[in-house]
Scaffold this motif. Structure first.
Motif, mmCIF file in Angstrom:
data_model
loop_
_atom_site.group_PDB
_atom_site.id
_atom_site.type_symbol
_atom_site.label_atom_id
_atom_site.label_comp_id
_atom_site.label_asym_id
_atom_site.label_seq_id
_atom_site.Cartn_x
_atom_site.Cartn_y
_atom_site.Cartn_z
ATOM 1 N N VAL A 63 -1.289 14.631 1.435
ATOM 2 C CA VAL A 63 -1.098 13.868 2.605
ATOM 3 C C VAL A 63 -0.710 12.460 2.171
ATOM 4 C CG1 VAL A 63 -1.861 12.848 4.595
ATOM 5 C CG2 VAL A 63 -2.416 15.294 4.224
ATOM 6 N N ARG A 64 -1.376 11.828 1.452
ATOM 7 C CA ARG A 64 -1.146 10.479 0.978
ATOM 8 C C ARG A 64 0.215 10.196 0.278
ATOM 9 N NH1 ARG A 64 -5.022 7.633 -3.215
ATOM 10 N NH2 ARG A 64 -3.885 9.234 -4.638
ATOM 11 N N SER A 65 0.735 11.274 -0.464
ATOM 12 C CA SER A 65 1.927 11.239 -1.407
ATOM 13 C C SER A 65 3.119 10.994 -0.245
ATOM 14 C CB SER A 65 2.012 12.494 -2.197
ATOM 15 O OG SER A 65 2.501 13.547 -1.293
ATOM 16 N N HIS A 66 3.039 11.411 1.112
ATOM 17 C CA HIS A 66 4.009 11.118 1.917
ATOM 18 C C HIS A 66 3.882 9.915 2.913
ATOM 19 C CE1 HIS A 66 5.656 15.177 0.790
ATOM 20 N NE2 HIS A 66 4.309 15.739 0.791
ATOM 21 N N LEU A 67 2.896 9.194 2.497
ATOM 22 C CA LEU A 67 2.734 7.969 3.352
ATOM 23 C C LEU A 67 3.220 6.628 2.229
ATOM 24 C CD1 LEU A 67 -0.795 8.912 4.776
ATOM 25 C CD2 LEU A 67 1.456 8.797 5.989
ATOM 26 N N SER A 68 3.547 5.646 3.264
ATOM 27 C CA SER A 68 3.570 4.551 2.428
ATOM 28 C C SER A 68 2.400 3.724 2.112
ATOM 29 C CB SER A 68 4.494 3.577 3.437
ATOM 30 O OG SER A 68 4.567 2.197 2.908
ATOM 31 N N PRO A 69 2.504 3.061 1.126
ATOM 32 C CA PRO A 69 1.263 2.560 0.477
ATOM 33 C C PRO A 69 0.695 1.365 1.235
ATOM 34 C CG PRO A 69 2.749 3.083 -1.575
ATOM 35 C CD PRO A 69 3.482 3.436 -0.148
ATOM 36 N N GLN A 70 1.873 0.956 2.002
ATOM 37 C CA GLN A 70 1.333 -0.233 2.850
ATOM 38 C C GLN A 70 0.702 0.105 4.276
ATOM 39 O OE1 GLN A 70 4.498 -0.040 1.434
ATOM 40 N NE2 GLN A 70 3.773 -1.299 -0.263
ATOM 41 N N THR A 71 0.460 1.362 4.391
ATOM 42 C CA THR A 71 0.077 1.836 5.610
ATOM 43 C C THR A 71 -1.616 1.758 5.697
ATOM 44 O OG1 THR A 71 0.232 4.398 5.238
ATOM 45 C CG2 THR A 71 1.957 3.316 6.397
ATOM 46 N N LYS A 72 -2.311 1.740 6.990
ATOM 47 C CA LYS A 72 -3.695 1.946 6.808
ATOM 48 C C LYS A 72 -3.994 3.200 6.538
ATOM 49 C CE LYS A 72 -7.346 1.114 9.972
ATOM 50 N NZ LYS A 72 -8.439 2.066 9.387
ATOM 51 N N ARG A 73 -3.393 4.202 6.944
ATOM 52 C CA ARG A 73 -3.813 5.569 6.772
ATOM 53 C C ARG A 73 -3.821 5.915 5.116
ATOM 54 N NH1 ARG A 73 -4.214 8.934 10.427
ATOM 55 N NH2 ARG A 73 -4.716 7.140 11.505
ATOM 56 N N PHE A 74 -2.816 5.376 4.418
ATOM 57 C CA PHE A 74 -2.891 5.259 2.818
ATOM 58 C C PHE A 74 -3.941 4.813 2.344
ATOM 59 C CE2 PHE A 74 -1.713 4.289 -1.130
ATOM 60 C CZ PHE A 74 -0.997 5.255 -1.765
ATOM 61 N N ARG A 75 -4.482 3.505 2.898
ATOM 62 C CA ARG A 75 -5.489 2.919 2.347
ATOM 63 C C ARG A 75 -6.838 3.801 2.696
ATOM 64 N NH1 ARG A 75 -2.494 -1.192 4.383
ATOM 65 N NH2 ARG A 75 -3.989 -1.565 6.270
ATOM 66 N N ASP A 76 -6.904 4.344 3.999
ATOM 67 C CA ASP A 76 -8.070 4.969 4.313
ATOM 68 C C ASP A 76 -8.242 6.163 3.724
ATOM 69 O OD1 ASP A 76 -8.584 3.075 6.358
ATOM 70 O OD2 ASP A 76 -7.825 4.532 8.144
ATOM 71 N N ILE A 77 -7.192 6.928 3.178
ATOM 72 C CA ILE A 77 -7.142 7.892 2.467
ATOM 73 C C ILE A 77 -7.474 7.804 1.139
ATOM 74 C CG2 ILE A 77 -5.962 9.932 1.397
ATOM 75 C CD1 ILE A 77 -4.495 10.113 4.212
ATOM 76 N N THR A 78 -6.950 6.563 0.507
ATOM 77 C CA THR A 78 -7.361 6.341 -0.913
ATOM 78 C C THR A 78 -8.805 6.113 -1.085
ATOM 79 O OG1 THR A 78 -5.278 5.415 -1.409
ATOM 80 C CG2 THR A 78 -7.018 4.577 -2.814
ATOM 81 N N LEU A 79 -9.533 5.259 0.092
ATOM 82 C CA LEU A 79 -11.146 5.252 0.020
ATOM 83 C C LEU A 79 -11.647 6.611 0.041
ATOM 84 C CD1 LEU A 79 -13.429 3.088 -0.216
ATOM 85 C CD2 LEU A 79 -13.220 3.055 2.220
ATOM 86 N N TYR A 80 -11.118 7.401 0.910
ATOM 87 C CA TYR A 80 -11.845 8.625 1.186
ATOM 88 C C TYR A 80 -11.745 9.534 -0.291
ATOM 89 C CZ TYR A 80 -12.878 13.271 3.480
ATOM 90 O OH TYR A 80 -13.482 14.349 3.922
ATOM 91 N N LEU A 81 -10.650 9.361 -1.076
ATOM 92 C CA LEU A 81 -10.661 10.249 -2.085
ATOM 93 C C LEU A 81 -11.381 9.759 -3.246
ATOM 94 C CD1 LEU A 81 -6.486 10.692 -2.245
ATOM 95 C CD2 LEU A 81 -8.491 12.448 -1.823
ATOM 96 N N THR A 82 -11.586 8.425 -3.206
ATOM 97 C CA THR A 82 -12.590 7.602 -4.202
ATOM 98 C C THR A 82 -14.120 8.095 -3.781
ATOM 99 O OG1 THR A 82 -11.273 5.727 -4.142
ATOM 100 C CG2 THR A 82 -13.496 5.216 -4.902
ATOM 101 N N ARG A 83 -14.325 8.124 -2.527
ATOM 102 C CA ARG A 83 -15.876 8.920 -2.186
ATOM 103 C C ARG A 83 -15.875 10.168 -2.573
ATOM 104 N NH1 ARG A 83 -15.922 3.770 -1.456
ATOM 105 N NH2 ARG A 83 -16.868 2.945 0.325
ATOM 106 N N LEU A 84 -14.966 10.795 -2.723
ATOM 107 C CA LEU A 84 -15.067 12.444 -2.839
ATOM 108 C C LEU A 84 -15.046 12.306 -4.288
ATOM 109 C CD1 LEU A 84 -12.537 13.967 -0.398
ATOM 110 C CD2 LEU A 84 -14.842 14.095 -0.365
ATOM 111 N N ASN A 85 -14.358 11.533 -5.211
ATOM 112 C CA ASN A 85 -14.505 11.489 -6.618
ATOM 113 C C ASN A 85 -15.834 11.133 -7.101
ATOM 114 O OD1 ASN A 85 -11.835 12.667 -7.815
ATOM 115 N ND2 ASN A 85 -10.967 10.806 -6.760
ATOM 116 N N GLN A 86 -16.409 10.349 -6.349
ATOM 117 C CA GLN A 86 -17.754 9.629 -6.736
ATOM 118 C C GLN A 86 -18.639 11.096 -6.721
ATOM 119 O OE1 GLN A 86 -18.102 6.507 -4.241
ATOM 120 N NE2 GLN A 86 -17.245 5.076 -5.627
ATOM 121 N N ALA A 87 -18.680 11.630 -5.544
ATOM 122 C CA ALA A 87 -19.561 12.905 -5.093
ATOM 123 C C ALA A 87 -19.350 13.920 -6.431
ATOM 124 C CB ALA A 87 -19.262 13.427 -3.729
#
Length: 175
Positions: A63-87
């Protein structure tokens, strides 16, 4: 497809929210067979958590690969992915459970699957098409297969626990 994905997240939440350890009263922890079965059940649950995390990482990375890095959703997904990788990096079941519930709490207010054009720069139709692509359907299907395997293995472990308990009662009554 979007409603199926939300349903599968809820299914995963319910499966993983089930008690992962039998109560002390129902399991004789001095019995090596019971301890072994309990350990196997824990490992199976760890594998299910990791499967859930990896499925979500794959899904939201796409999903993130189709979003602009400047969007809030891109940043939200990036943070979410970080948390999942930590898990995934955590070793124990309890640590994974804690992170899963913390992540769920942290992101329950963030509508990662809902479109807000100001957060995605995509129309509702574009975002829906993005969320329901073939690759994303395949990721969801694989996770559902993993959940089915988990339920099957846990049923087998439960049967063995009951069988072992009955055998223990039979031996006790013979003495």
């Amino acid at each position: 497809m979007l409603t199926k994905y939300l349903g599968f997240l809820l299914l995963a939440q319910l499966v993983l929210a089930a008690p992962s350890q039998p109560s002390q009263e129902s399991v004789d922890l001095n019995d090596p067979v019971q301890r072994d079965l309990q350990q196997k059940a824990k490992l199976e649950t760890v594998h299910l958590y990791d499967s859930l995390f990896r499925s979500q990482i794959a899904y939201f990375t796409e999903v993130r690969s189709h979003l602009s890095p400047q969007t809030k959703r891109f940043r939200d997904i990036t943070l979410y992915l970080t948390r999942l990788n930590q898990a995934i990096a955590q070793e124990g079941l309890e640590a994974k459970e804690k992170i899963w519930f913390d992540v769920f709490e942290e992101f329950k207010e963030s509508p990662l699957l809902l479109n807000r054009e100001s957060e995605t720069n995509l129309s509702d139709v574009q975002y829906k098409l993005l969320l329901t692509g073939k690759k994303l359907q395949d990721i969801s299907s694989q996770f559902l297969a993993d959940v089915g395997g988990y339920v099957w293995n846990m049923a087998k472990f439960s049967g063995k626990v009951v069988e072992n308990h009955i055998d223990g009662l039979a031996k006790a009554s013979q003495t």
